[in-house]
Design a protein around this motif. Structure first.
Motif, mmCIF file in Angstrom:
data_model
loop_
_atom_site.group_PDB
_atom_site.id
_atom_site.type_symbol
_atom_site.label_atom_id
_atom_site.label_comp_id
_atom_site.label_asym_id
_atom_site.label_seq_id
_atom_site.Cartn_x
_atom_site.Cartn_y
_atom_site.Cartn_z
ATOM 1 N N ALA A 132 -26.669 -4.704 9.451
ATOM 2 C CA ALA A 132 -26.170 -4.537 8.177
ATOM 3 C C ALA A 132 -24.567 -4.281 8.143
ATOM 4 O O ALA A 132 -23.728 -4.586 7.358
ATOM 5 C CB ALA A 132 -26.773 -3.716 7.188
ATOM 6 N N HIS A 133 -24.396 -3.426 9.018
ATOM 7 C CA HIS A 133 -23.019 -2.591 8.858
ATOM 8 C C HIS A 133 -21.875 -3.688 9.126
ATOM 9 O O HIS A 133 -20.772 -3.549 8.483
ATOM 10 C CB HIS A 133 -22.788 -1.646 10.132
ATOM 11 N N ARG A 134 -22.337 -4.882 9.840
ATOM 12 C CA ARG A 134 -21.082 -5.552 10.316
ATOM 13 C C ARG A 134 -20.576 -6.349 8.861
ATOM 14 O O ARG A 134 -19.297 -6.507 8.650
ATOM 15 C CB ARG A 134 -21.508 -6.752 11.130
ATOM 16 N N ARG A 135 -21.443 -6.572 7.942
ATOM 17 C CA ARG A 135 -20.900 -7.080 6.660
ATOM 18 C C ARG A 135 -20.220 -6.223 5.819
ATOM 19 O O ARG A 135 -19.202 -6.537 5.161
ATOM 20 C CB ARG A 135 -22.297 -8.029 6.069
ATOM 21 N N HIS A 136 -20.886 -5.124 5.815
ATOM 22 C CA HIS A 136 -20.326 -4.055 5.002
ATOM 23 C C HIS A 136 -19.052 -3.627 5.485
ATOM 24 O O HIS A 136 -18.164 -3.402 4.490
ATOM 25 C CB HIS A 136 -21.428 -2.735 5.147
#
Length: 319
Positions: A83-87
């Motif tokens: 999830a962190h990549r998009r965030h």
């Protein structure tokens, strides 16, 4: 609180909620702006609402819609590596400083006792709980001798390993290994994590094995003692479990280190335990406490720099 920088936390689980409480109780430069989740029934979101913090259950998109977003300078991501990549993409597009508590390792690794003063990247990665606890010991040995190999074993209570931790075991071992080499200074690193189901839950325990060039053991002990004190400055429950142990590996009986071959020298064994501050999590959850404490130290430094430079978003608009 006009002299503080507003922050948001994505991920209202155990880590995110504990971090929120640390920001509100302990920070000198930060102010809570928003708590972000995806489950409207989240206990963490409910607690944030009770504490007067703006919330959204619409994830990163919901954060962008909040009125307070225009004043947010720093965002902690306590979700998952995936999830962190998009965030990160969304936050970077909006000029937001990101403190990454996942093993995504998009930005440089940061361990406050080792390199916080030298780093100032848009995305700061806090490695892993095991890395935060053990890599300072590897770095301490590296300060006085060349380190050929370092192996860490992080043992945590199963009850302190939430869904995020369990879903990122592979990322944990790879990220920690990489940071052992990059920040710890080891030619070769290895990381192991153990989830201990014992009842009552056991406090976090960490073992660090370091093989280095032969050097005066007094120098190694002194370097380790200084590093322990440095970590204790932001994690009071961090301590040596017993006296540092040494073994001399003679040239005629070398250890075979995968990837680099036979090695001899000084083997240093360090045994640690990390007791949590129990702000929100139980005291046995030192693995989570050291992550939130390290992230808080990192964000405090980032906020201090922004305030000094006059580039905090809320401050500029207020001016």
């Amino acid at each position: 609180m006009g002299d503080r920088v507003k922050v948001a936390i994505i991920g209202p689980g155990n880590i995110g909620t504990d971090l929120m409480i640390k920001v509100m109780r302990n920070s000198t430069n930060l102010e809570m702006g928003a708590m972000v989740g995806v489950d409207p029934k989240s206990d963490g979101l409910a607690r944030a609402q009770r504490m007067g913090v703006a919330t959204t259950a619409e994830g990163i998109d919901g954060l962008l819609k909040l009125e307070v977003f225009k004043d947010i300078d720093i965002v902690f991501d306590a979700t998952s590596a995936g999830a962190h990549r998009r965030h990160n993409e969304v936050l970077q597009a909006n000029g937001i400083q990101v403190i990454d508590l996942t093993p995504a390792a998009i930005g440089p690794y940061v361990i406050p006792s080792i390199n916080l003063e030298a780093e100032n990247a848009p995305n700061m990665n806090m490695v892993t709980c095991g890395g935060q606890a053990t890599i300072p010991m590897v770095a301490a040995v590296s300060q006085v001798a060349k380190v050929h190999y370092a192996e860490i074993v992080a043992s945590i209570s199963s009850k302190s390993a939430g869904p995020g931790t369990r879903a990122n075991i592979d990322e944990f071992t790879e990220t920690t290994r990489s940071a052992i080499e990059q920040l710890g200074g080891a030619t070769r690193g290895k990381a192991i994590i153990i989830l201990n189901p014992a009842e009552p839950p056991l406090i976090m325990r960490d073992t660090v094995f370091v093989l280095s060039d032969l050097v005066d053991t007094d120098k190694v002990e002194e370097s380790i003692a200084r590093m322990v004190a440095s970590v204790q400055a932001y994690v009071p429950g961090y301590r040596l479990k017993q006296k540092v142990q040494f073994d001399v590996i003679p040239p005629e009986k070398p250890l075979n280190v995968p990837g680099i071959g036979p090695q001899h020298g000084l083997k240093t064994s360090v045994y640690l335990e990390v007791e949590g501050a129990a702000h929100y999590l139980p005291s046995y959850a030192g693995n989570l406490d050291i992550m939130t404490s390290a992230a808080l130290a990192c964000a405090d430094m980032m906020a201090k720099r922004r305030i000094a430079a006059g580039i905090a978003r809320g401050h500029k608009e207020a001016a």
